[in-house]
Design an enzyme around this catalytic site. Structure first.
Site, PDB file in Angstrom:
ATOM      1  N   SER A   1      -2.098  -1.827   4.324  1.00 27.51           N
ATOM      2  CA  SER A   1      -1.628  -0.801   3.221  1.00 27.51           C
ATOM      3  C   SER A   1      -0.207  -0.073   3.884  1.00 27.51           C
ATOM      4  CB  SER A   1      -2.807   0.171   3.275  1.00 27.51           C
ATOM      5  OG  SER A   1      -3.687  -0.448   2.457  1.00 27.51           O
TER       6      SER A   1
ATOM      7  N   ASP B   1     -12.965  -2.253   0.749  1.00 30.24           N
ATOM      8  CA  ASP B   1     -12.629  -3.595   1.293  1.00 30.24           C
ATOM      9  C   ASP B   1     -13.489  -4.163   2.412  1.00 30.24           C
ATOM     10  OD1 ASP B   1     -10.182  -3.463  -0.500  1.00 30.24           O
ATOM     11  OD2 ASP B   1      -8.769  -2.631   1.182  1.00 30.24           O
TER      12      ASP B   1
END
Ligand code: S3P
Length: 430
Positions: free
Chosen positions: A24, A316
């Site tokens: 990210s 996740d």
């Protein structure tokens, strides 16, 4: 596709690894470097396929980007200097690239077209297109902007006051980066807080963002200036070895440079509540994102319920947490996680189907799964569905399974963790 056969013989895992860069943060470092004026240098960039897709898109927009190992240099004169690309921007398997780019491109003066792989073609985009359209964005795509390919005609944007219907950092980030170009102050309201890397990076690049009780206020027209970004190790990658260390016999694994941003560290809470033997030494804060060295040992685990605000903090990690739960005593319930259905694949179906093949006692629910343990796992032929995290879940299961485990596609793991199997091999005690 490259199948991989694993017959590890239930080894002990011992040693130290340095976890590769956070996916990210790596994506955002390039996005911000391209938006900002001046030079941005990135250290610890993740050379995963998803992040390379982001670099490729910005190169097609005329931004100068140099990659030297895990160091990346970006030079930009700001958004207004970008060129209209002659080619389609290809985002590969990356939802983060596709969704956040949509927000960035909406406020340019350019016409752009974006598309990705087969998985991206099935992932919902209207969750981003809708709030952006409220700001004045012009976005066209299949099923009224729900699916790629997406065509964006850059336009003038207005600030909005938006309440997020789902906890999604991709949607939030797309809105905030569109808001940077909009007139007025945009407000984003989150009921469950999603990862806040974008807010942190906006500040790092010189902008002012106010965040209070899940309400983000961000004034448009602010200037971003190039800077140095230190990318922490990805806790979502570390998660596979945190679980491996806890469930493999006679094991002790140390992971250095693990990002422990409080919007991302739900797996640490889960391991602690399940009773894992774990030590966390927080590094002196170097940059915008906190990091730590984490050591984990083989542990006696107990089941727990994972729900509510904890879910976005470990979304996740749920595939590998489900595997962890197969080794815990009692019934683990994972709920409020319907978002799993719209990840790289439907992760509720994929996790339940594949862990069942290994002998797990697991059932799917509408918004999660129920797992009862402990169960011994045995060899099986597993499918990855082209999803990196399902592939790595299978490989960690192979470390504790009795017999041979095969995954049909090991190559997909390069999306987020290209050196995953090198780390597995380095930890196995021969
Ligand atoms: C990400 C946000 C999450 C996460 C994804 C990366 C990001 O997705 O699952 O792997 O970098 O903003 P959602 O925004 O869909 O929750």
């Amino acid at each position: 596709m490259s199948a991989k056969k694993m017959n590890y013989g239930q080894p002990s895992l011992q040693g130290t690894i340095t976890v590769p860069g956070d996916k990210s943060v790596s994506h955002r470092s390039v996005m911000f470097g391209a938006i900002a004026e001046g030079k941005t240098t990135v250290e610890g960039f993740l050379l995963g396929e998803d992040c390379l897709s982001t670099i490729d898109c910005f190169r097609k927009l005329g931004v100068k980007i140099e990659v030297d190992g895990t160091n990346v240099k970006i030079e930009s004169a700001g958004i207004d200097a970008w060129e209209e690309p002659k080619e389609v921007l290809y985002t590969g398997n990356s939802g983060t690239t596709t969704r956040i780019m949509l927000g960035i491109l909406a406020g340019t003066k350019l016409h752009t077209v974006m598309t990705g792989d087969a998985s991206i073609g099935k992932r919902p985009m209207r969750r981003v297109a809708n709030p952006l359209r409220m700001m004045g964005a012009q976005i066209a795509g299949r099923e009224n902007g729900q699916y790629t390919p997406l065509a964006i005609q850059g336009s003038t944007l207005q600030a909005i006051d938006y309440t997020m219907p789902v906890a999604s950092a991709q949607v939030k980030s797309a809105i905030l980066l569109a808001a940077l170009r909009a007139e007025g102050t945009t407000i984003v309201r989150e009921s469950s807080v999603s990862r806040d890397h974008t807010e942190r990076m906006l500040r790092q690049f010189g902008a002012t963002v106010d965040v209070e009780d899940g309400v983000i206020s961000f004034a448009g027209g602010q200037k971003l200036t190039g800077t140095h970004v230190f990318v922490p190790g990805d806790i979502s990658s570390a998660a596979f070895f945190l679980v491996a260390g806890a469930i493999a016999k006679n094991s002790r694994i140390t992971m250095k440079n693990v990002g422990i941003n409080p919007t991302r560290d739900g797996i640490v809470n889960v391991l602690a509540e399940m009773g894992a033997a774990m030590e966390i030494i927080v590094d002196d804060e170097l940059a915008a994102e906190p990091t730590a060295t984490i050591t984990i040992e083989t542990s006696d685990l107990r089941a727990m319920t994972i729900e509510g605000d904890l879910i976005p903090r470990l979304i996740d990690e749920i595939p590998v947490i489900a595997l962890l739960a197969t080794q815990a005593t009692g019934t683990t319930i994972i709920k409020d996680a319907e978002e799993l259905k719209v990840k790289e694949t439907d992760r509720i179906t994929a996790v339940v189907t594949e862990l069942k093949k290994l002998g797990a006692n697991i059932e799917a629910t509408d918004d999660g799964m129920i797992i009862t343990g402990p169960t011994a796992l045995h060899g099986a032929d597993l499918q990855t569905y082209g999803d990196h995290r399902i592939g790595m879940m299978g490989a960690v299961a192979a470390l504790i399974a009795d017999g041979e485990v095969t995954i049909d596609d090991a190559a997909c793991i390069a999306v987020s963790y290209p050196i995953f199997f090198e780390h597995v091999e380095s930890l196995i005690v021969k």
